[in-house]
Design a protein around this motif. Structure first.
Motif, PDB file in Angstrom:
ATOM      1  N   ASN A  77       0.990  -1.233  -0.173  1.00 42.79           N
ATOM      2  CA  ASN A  77      -0.122  -0.064   0.048  1.00 42.79           C
ATOM      3  C   ASN A  77       0.886   1.302   0.178  1.00 42.79           C
ATOM      4  O   ASN A  77       1.839   1.406   0.862  1.00 42.79           O
ATOM      5  N   SER A 101      -3.566  -6.927  -3.872  1.00 41.93           N
ATOM      6  CA  SER A 101      -4.722  -6.027  -3.813  1.00 41.93           C
ATOM      7  C   SER A 101      -4.319  -4.768  -2.910  1.00 41.93           C
ATOM      8  O   SER A 101      -4.928  -4.479  -1.893  1.00 41.93           O
ATOM      9  N   HIS A 102      -3.454  -4.219  -3.386  1.00 41.30           N
ATOM     10  CA  HIS A 102      -2.589  -3.173  -2.557  1.00 41.30           C
ATOM     11  C   HIS A 102      -3.448  -1.863  -3.117  1.00 41.30           C
ATOM     12  O   HIS A 102      -4.143  -1.684  -4.012  1.00 41.30           O
ATOM     13  N   THR A 103      -3.424  -0.814  -2.266  1.00 41.74           N
ATOM     14  CA  THR A 103      -4.225   0.322  -2.070  1.00 41.74           C
ATOM     15  C   THR A 103      -3.212   1.474  -2.663  1.00 41.74           C
ATOM     16  O   THR A 103      -1.904   1.290  -2.180  1.00 41.74           O
ATOM     17  N   VAL A 104      -3.759   2.468  -3.113  1.00 49.20           N
ATOM     18  CA  VAL A 104      -3.041   3.772  -3.394  1.00 49.20           C
ATOM     19  C   VAL A 104      -3.826   4.887  -2.668  1.00 49.20           C
ATOM     20  O   VAL A 104      -4.815   5.136  -3.119  1.00 49.20           O
ATOM     21  N   SER A 105      -3.028   5.762  -1.860  1.00 46.93           N
ATOM     22  CA  SER A 105      -3.884   6.938  -1.321  1.00 46.93           C
ATOM     23  C   SER A 105      -3.036   8.088  -1.939  1.00 46.93           C
ATOM     24  O   SER A 105      -1.938   8.034  -2.519  1.00 46.93           O
ATOM     25  N   TRP A 106      -3.928   9.318  -1.863  1.00 46.80           N
ATOM     26  CA  TRP A 106      -3.260  10.290  -2.774  1.00 46.80           C
ATOM     27  C   TRP A 106      -3.399  11.769  -1.920  1.00 46.80           C
ATOM     28  O   TRP A 106      -4.124  12.035  -0.943  1.00 46.80           O
ATOM     29  N   ALA A 117     -10.965   8.815  -4.493  1.00 43.98           N
ATOM     30  CA  ALA A 117      -9.812   8.140  -4.939  1.00 43.98           C
ATOM     31  C   ALA A 117     -10.348   6.810  -5.420  1.00 43.98           C
ATOM     32  O   ALA A 117     -11.214   6.206  -4.911  1.00 43.98           O
ATOM     33  N   PRO A 118      -9.695   6.512  -6.556  1.00 44.47           N
ATOM     34  CA  PRO A 118     -10.464   5.201  -7.171  1.00 44.47           C
ATOM     35  C   PRO A 118      -9.508   4.047  -6.609  1.00 44.47           C
ATOM     36  O   PRO A 118      -8.339   4.093  -5.703  1.00 44.47           O
ATOM     37  N   VAL A 119     -10.190   2.779  -6.671  1.00 46.08           N
ATOM     38  CA  VAL A 119      -9.862   1.565  -6.058  1.00 46.08           C
ATOM     39  C   VAL A 119      -9.062   1.059  -7.138  1.00 46.08           C
ATOM     40  O   VAL A 119      -9.465   0.827  -8.417  1.00 46.08           O
ATOM     41  N   ILE A 120      -7.621   0.927  -6.887  1.00 40.18           N
ATOM     42  CA  ILE A 120      -6.783   0.376  -8.004  1.00 40.18           C
ATOM     43  C   ILE A 120      -7.097  -1.021  -8.194  1.00 40.18           C
ATOM     44  O   ILE A 120      -7.235  -1.903  -7.337  1.00 40.18           O
TER      45      ILE A 120
END
Lengths: 147, 230
Positions: A77, A101-106, A117-120
């Motif tokens: 993540n 199933s990692h996440t990206v925060s912005w 924010a989109p779910v990658i």
């Protein structure tokens, strides 16, 4: 051959000197100017900044002065903070390959549809196009699960 | 599963479903709720949120104001809704009339409070009995109403017989007697419930519906209506 001034504040006789360059070679069809419309007869390619594989809890920011295109692979993540050198008018893409199933925060400067924010895509590749509308405002749209 | 955003030891937001959120200037996608570890969520102030006793059976309990416990170590928020048994028995409250106060000043203290202990000394006409019916009385009233409803459909047959007409069919007479007997036994069962657990048990059936082990709840175990009344 004597040269004449080809553009205001542009190259002058003195700057060029001698007969190293002709008026025709600079002002002709094969010369691109930043302040003129130009038609390219061959492809133009922007460099892609590769952030490589990013591990969990990576926090980084992109330098928008380095290139327009960026790519990265997630192995954890991560957080993409506000990019530096944001200038209105810059556009490009960010390619994100998710290794799980990692996440990206912005950071707050990134603007998304509906403010969310989109779910990658899990174990997939998303291509995010961006456009800097003004300083501190980077509009992002996601083309997801590209294959 | 729900989550709470805890800021400064207080719950500032409640998330019943995953959603994109912004905390501290960072925008997080909704899947952090399902993909992040509890420790990672706790690091940005998101705690698991549980409720205890939020929906007790309102037939038997009342719910008082909830209490919230934030555990910063465990990263949890637990909201407890204390439930209180409703009264099973009738409660009688004596209310002193103005006439009693006028004639027996001792009933009313100087601070305006009523001296309940002084009420028995007051003539009965000087106070009112306010009865708050308990669950038992309320349910027995319902049982009586049910029984009356069950009998109502054949009352005309009884009247017809009483007035010299056709006799009530034996199946109907048997049914009517069974309804009266069952009404009485149910009311006895209600009176016999020693506590809330026993009272609630009257509402509960056992076994599997449609199977041989099924036993209807005592309060619902009414006689079968004969064909003559269908």
């Amino acid at each position: 051959m004597a040269l004449t001034k080809i553009e205001t504040s542009g190259i002058t006789d003195a700057a060029v000197g001698g007969d190293q360059i002709s008026v025709g070679s600079l002002a002709g069809a094969n010369t691109a100017f930043t302040h003129r419309n130009s038609t390219f007869s061959v492809a133009q390619r922007g460099g892609v900044t590769d952030h490589g594989t990013l591990i969990a809890n990576t926090t980084f920011r992109q330098d928008f002065s380095t290139s327009n295109m960026f790519k990265m692979t997630l192995s954890g993540n991560i957080t993409i903070n506000n990019p530096t050198n944001q200038v209105a008018g810059q556009a490009g893409v960010i390619t994100i390959t998710n290794g799980g199933s990692h996440t990206v925060s912005w950071g707050a400067d990134w603007d998304f549809a509906a403010g969310t924010a989109p779910v990658i895509t899990v174990s997939g590749t998303d291509v995010l196009s961006y456009y800097v509308t003004s300083a501190n405002n980077v509009v992002v749209d996601a083309l997801q699960a590209v294959s | 599963m729900a989550w709470a955003l805890v800021t400064g030891g207080n719950v500032t937001a409640l998330y019943r479903n995953p959603k994109g959120i912004t905390i501290g200037g960072i925008q997080h996608p909704r899947n952090i709720f399902t993909q992040w570890s509890a420790a990672d969520l706790k690091a940005i102030g998101i705690y698991s949120h549980d409720t205890v006793g939020q929906s007790p059976d309102s037939r038997f309990y009342t719910v008082s104001a909830p209490s919230t416990v934030v555990d910063d170590t465990a990263g949890t928020v637990v909201v407890t809704y204390p439930s209180v048994d409703k009264a099973l028995e009738d409660v009688t409250e004596k209310v002193v009339t103005q006439e009693a106060v006028d004639e027996v000043p001792a009933v009313l203290h100087a601070n305006g409070a009523v001296d309940v202990a002084a009420i028995p000394a007051v003539d009965e006409e000087f106070h009112l009995n306010i009865i708050s019916t308990g669950l038992k009385s309320q349910k027995k009233d319902q049982v009586k109403t049910q029984a009356a409803g069950a009998l109502q459909g054949s009352d005309w047959m009884v009247i017809r017989e009483a007035e010299g007409g056709t006799a009530v069919a034996s199946a109907v007479a048997t049914y009517r007697a069974a309804v009266r007997t069952k009404s009485g036994s149910i009311e006895s069962a209600i009176d016999g419930a020693a506590n809330m657990v026993a009272f609630i048990a009257l509402y509960e059936s056992t076994g599997t519906y449609g199977e041989s082990d099924y036993v209807e709840a005592a309060l619902n175990d009414w006689p079968t209506v004969p064909d003559a009344l269908k």
